[in-house]
Write a protein that holds these residues in place. Structure first.
Motif, PDB file in Angstrom:
ATOM      1  N   GLU A  36       0.935  -1.229  -0.021  1.00  0.00           N
ATOM      2  CA  GLU A  36       0.145  -0.057  -0.007  1.00  0.00           C
ATOM      3  C   GLU A  36       0.898   1.320   0.156  1.00  0.00           C
ATOM      4  N   PRO A  37       0.972   2.043  -1.129  1.00  0.00           N
ATOM      5  CA  PRO A  37       1.949   3.076  -1.135  1.00  0.00           C
ATOM      6  C   PRO A  37       2.051   4.019  -0.051  1.00  0.00           C
ATOM      7  N   TYR A  38       3.375   4.094   0.278  1.00  0.00           N
ATOM      8  CA  TYR A  38       3.474   5.092   1.578  1.00  0.00           C
ATOM      9  C   TYR A  38       2.939   6.543   1.127  1.00  0.00           C
ATOM     10  N   LYS A  39       2.805   6.865  -0.110  1.00  0.00           N
ATOM     11  CA  LYS A  39       2.381   8.085  -0.329  1.00  0.00           C
ATOM     12  C   LYS A  39       1.024   8.215  -0.065  1.00  0.00           C
ATOM     13  N   TRP A  40       0.156   7.206  -0.040  1.00  0.00           N
ATOM     14  CA  TRP A  40      -1.343   7.298   0.181  1.00  0.00           C
ATOM     15  C   TRP A  40      -1.368   7.098   1.588  1.00  0.00           C
ATOM     16  N   SER A  41      -0.678   6.054   2.315  1.00  0.00           N
ATOM     17  CA  SER A  41      -0.892   5.396   3.348  1.00  0.00           C
ATOM     18  C   SER A  41      -0.238   5.856   4.716  1.00  0.00           C
ATOM     19  N   ASP A  43       1.824   4.214   5.657  1.00  0.00           N
ATOM     20  CA  ASP A  43       2.142   2.920   6.443  1.00  0.00           C
ATOM     21  C   ASP A  43       3.582   2.272   6.302  1.00  0.00           C
ATOM     22  N   ASN A  48       3.211  -4.166   5.731  1.00  0.00           N
ATOM     23  CA  ASN A  48       2.947  -3.337   4.308  1.00  0.00           C
ATOM     24  C   ASN A  48       4.141  -3.589   3.460  1.00  0.00           C
ATOM     25  N   ASP A  62       3.243   4.034  -7.513  1.00  0.00           N
ATOM     26  CA  ASP A  62       2.434   4.307  -5.928  1.00  0.00           C
ATOM     27  C   ASP A  62       1.081   3.927  -6.513  1.00  0.00           C
ATOM     28  N   MET A  64      -2.512   1.776  -6.474  1.00  0.00           N
ATOM     29  CA  MET A  64      -3.024   0.941  -5.407  1.00  0.00           C
ATOM     30  C   MET A  64      -3.614  -0.125  -6.103  1.00  0.00           C
TER      31      MET A  64
END
Length: 86
Positions: A36-41, A43, A48, A62, A64
């Motif tokens: 789950e891309p760091y850019k969005w989450s 996380d 992950n 990035d 999803m």
């Protein structure tokens, strides 16, 4: 990911890319992909991360995906497209 998790994931995926299966070596570089891309989450939790070759990680970028299979389908479609272009 933690050192222990890196070892477990590399063992689980036979020291290869989770997307294409290529085995890591001098010519196949390991990247630790945020599924789950760091850019969005944002996380950075251990669950992950997945072992990816640099080629697949650069294709996935990035984007999803709902699951690993959907990501694989996308990556292989992009690889086929590149192969047919050149």
């Amino acid at each position: 990911p933690s050192k222990q998790l890196r070892k477990l994931l590399l063992d689980k995926y036979d020291n290869g890319c989770v997307y294409c299966g290529r085995v890591f070596c001098d010519s196949v570089k390991l990247h630790w992909d945020h599924f789950e891309p760091y850019k969005w989450s944002a996380d950075n939790s251990d669950d992950n991360f997945l072992p990816s070759c640099s080629r697949c990680n650069m294709i996935k970028k990035d984007f999803m995906f709902k699951d690993l299979e959907e990501a694989r389908i996308y990556i292989f479609a992009q690889l086929d497209k590149k192969a047919n272009e050149g």
